[in-house]
Design a protein around this motif. Sequence first.
Motif, PDB file in Angstrom:
ATOM      1  N   UNK A 128       0.814  -1.216   0.000  1.00  0.00           N
ATOM      2  CA  UNK A 128       0.000   0.000   0.000  1.00  0.00           C
ATOM      3  C   UNK A 128       0.850   1.270   0.000  1.00  0.00           C
ATOM      4  N   UNK A 129       2.105   1.166  -0.478  1.00  0.00           N
ATOM      5  CA  UNK A 129       3.019   2.299  -0.411  1.00  0.00           C
ATOM      6  C   UNK A 129       2.923   3.221  -1.618  1.00  0.00           C
ATOM      7  N   UNK A 130       2.127   2.877  -2.631  1.00  0.00           N
ATOM      8  CA  UNK A 130       2.009   3.727  -3.815  1.00  0.00           C
ATOM      9  C   UNK A 130       3.280   3.784  -4.642  1.00  0.00           C
ATOM     10  N   UNK A 161      -0.973   7.767  -7.291  1.00  0.00           N
ATOM     11  CA  UNK A 161      -2.322   8.009  -6.782  1.00  0.00           C
ATOM     12  C   UNK A 161      -2.915   6.812  -6.056  1.00  0.00           C
ATOM     13  N   UNK A 162      -2.219   5.662  -6.080  1.00  0.00           N
ATOM     14  CA  UNK A 162      -2.721   4.470  -5.402  1.00  0.00           C
ATOM     15  C   UNK A 162      -2.119   4.297  -4.005  1.00  0.00           C
ATOM     16  N   UNK A 163      -1.466   5.321  -3.491  1.00  0.00           N
ATOM     17  CA  UNK A 163      -0.951   5.276  -2.132  1.00  0.00           C
ATOM     18  C   UNK A 163      -2.087   4.953  -1.159  1.00  0.00           C
ATOM     19  N   UNK A 164      -1.857   3.943  -0.333  1.00  0.00           N
ATOM     20  CA  UNK A 164      -2.863   3.524   0.637  1.00  0.00           C
ATOM     21  C   UNK A 164      -3.811   2.458   0.147  1.00  0.00           C
ATOM     22  N   UNK A 165      -3.774   2.172  -1.158  1.00  0.00           N
ATOM     23  CA  UNK A 165      -4.678   1.187  -1.756  1.00  0.00           C
ATOM     24  C   UNK A 165      -3.876  -0.064  -2.123  1.00  0.00           C
ATOM     25  N   UNK A 166      -4.360  -1.261  -1.789  1.00  0.00           N
ATOM     26  CA  UNK A 166      -3.615  -2.482  -2.126  1.00  0.00           C
ATOM     27  C   UNK A 166      -3.348  -2.580  -3.627  1.00  0.00           C
ATOM     28  N   UNK A 167      -2.071  -2.531  -3.999  1.00  0.00           N
ATOM     29  CA  UNK A 167      -1.643  -2.564  -5.392  1.00  0.00           C
ATOM     30  C   UNK A 167      -0.337  -3.342  -5.434  1.00  0.00           C
ATOM     31  N   UNK A 168      -0.371  -4.510  -5.980  1.00  0.00           N
ATOM     32  CA  UNK A 168       0.756  -5.433  -5.921  1.00  0.00           C
ATOM     33  C   UNK A 168       2.054  -4.787  -6.392  1.00  0.00           C
ATOM     34  N   UNK A 169       3.040  -4.707  -5.504  1.00  0.00           N
ATOM     35  CA  UNK A 169       4.363  -4.181  -5.828  1.00  0.00           C
ATOM     36  C   UNK A 169       5.226  -5.346  -6.320  1.00  0.00           C
ATOM     37  N   UNK A 170       5.022  -5.717  -7.580  1.00  0.00           N
ATOM     38  CA  UNK A 170       5.555  -6.977  -8.102  1.00  0.00           C
ATOM     39  C   UNK A 170       7.072  -7.090  -7.968  1.00  0.00           C
ATOM     40  N   UNK A 171       7.795  -6.042  -8.309  1.00  0.00           N
ATOM     41  CA  UNK A 171       9.254  -6.045  -8.178  1.00  0.00           C
ATOM     42  C   UNK A 171       9.730  -5.061  -7.118  1.00  0.00           C
ATOM     43  N   UNK A 172       9.075  -3.924  -7.002  1.00  0.00           N
ATOM     44  CA  UNK A 172       9.555  -2.897  -6.085  1.00  0.00           C
ATOM     45  C   UNK A 172       9.459  -3.313  -4.621  1.00  0.00           C
ATOM     46  N   UNK A 173       8.570  -4.226  -4.297  1.00  0.00           N
ATOM     47  CA  UNK A 173       8.405  -4.694  -2.918  1.00  0.00           C
ATOM     48  C   UNK A 173       9.743  -5.131  -2.324  1.00  0.00           C
TER      49      UNK A 173
END
Length: 416
Positions: A128-130, A161-173
């Motif tokens: 959820x880090x955007x 704009x997706x900060x705070x919303x579950x959005x898969x951080x496929x590589x950046x995680x």
Amino acid sequence: MSTVASSPVPAESSTPVGGYAAPEFAPLVRAFARRMGGRPGAGAGLAVHRHGAPLVDVWVGEAAPGQDWSAGTGSVVFSATKGIAATVIHRLADRGLLDYDTPVAAYWPEFGAQGKERITVRQLLSHRAGLSGLPDIARGLDDVLDHRLMERQLAAAKPDHLLGIPTYHALTFGWLLAGLARAVTGRGMAELFRTEIAEPLGTDGIHLGRPGPESATTTAVLHGNRLAPVGSTYASLVLGRAYGFPGAAGAAARALFLPGLEAFVEGDDPPINHTELPAGNGICTASGLATLYGALACGGMSNGHRFLTPRTMRAVRRIESYRLDHALFYIPMLWHMGYHSLPVPGARTGFGHIGLGGSFGWADPSSGVSIGFVHNRLALPALATDQLAAGWVLPLTMRGARAARRAPARPADRAA
């Protein structure tokens, strides 16, 4: 705890399977042989533990053309690596070096740039880090292979704009967790995989990148056409234009696609083996993953030693988000901090992480069962089927575990 006898794998299958399995897992082993065997150059490993005791450790097929799979064969598990990286962070939090609700910038000051000063460790761990997009931080494969550069680029990046919303951080995680861990410990994730995971658990089957010469783990060669079709001119054009699409299509393209990235997995010893990508290049054996998730399935205990405290285990088991994931086409991932559950049979009470192609590690705390499943197939035509491997592994494993629990106690009889 009763001891369940182990025996040679069932002989009904025409595909030779190595290893051993408790008799109650015969249907699982037959399905494993049927689905994962019979392709020259391809193979797989499957391990099931209950309360830390191995009930299944089987393998089938080849790690490379002419080279049989074995108990010591590891393979790239892609996004299943995320669960291992998250466990490193939980180990650090367990010792009071991190707090989940503290801003990341309190530990990693550079991360506070561009309006990120309030993003917490909890948000980082639950996608959820955007900061899921690749195009804003990397120009191509060379950048992606430079993990220290990726950490710096993410520290300097502006959240979307997706900060705070579950959005898969496929590589950046993975780079985000690596930057956080480095700020706290001064060490990179490859070293932390060894010192925080493999060594405390007594396993040689968990590595970030290709195992060194001192390791007994061998690395399987990826089998299939891999991601080559994604690099075609037409596919690249379509995916590149998708960056600006609204909704899930745009979020998925930004999180997963970068021109030239398909070369990451090309060759017998591809570039992915030689970097630190804590979101995607773990090289693990099936038993290594089962050992890690065994600690998570058993309240943080492993071989009579405390791996994570009960307080941290409560945090690990908590589902952080019931919202649909924006980068995974609104799949209900049920994100924990670094892991996910799935609303499917056999997966509702457990958690773990599935990677590209279907390799995964899994813990079921309600039964004390843990699973490691790894293979080296990566072919786009079969990708959808392979990706759903948990759909047959999990229910058959839990069925076997229930049968083994009901079986009378027997002396151990493990046979190779």
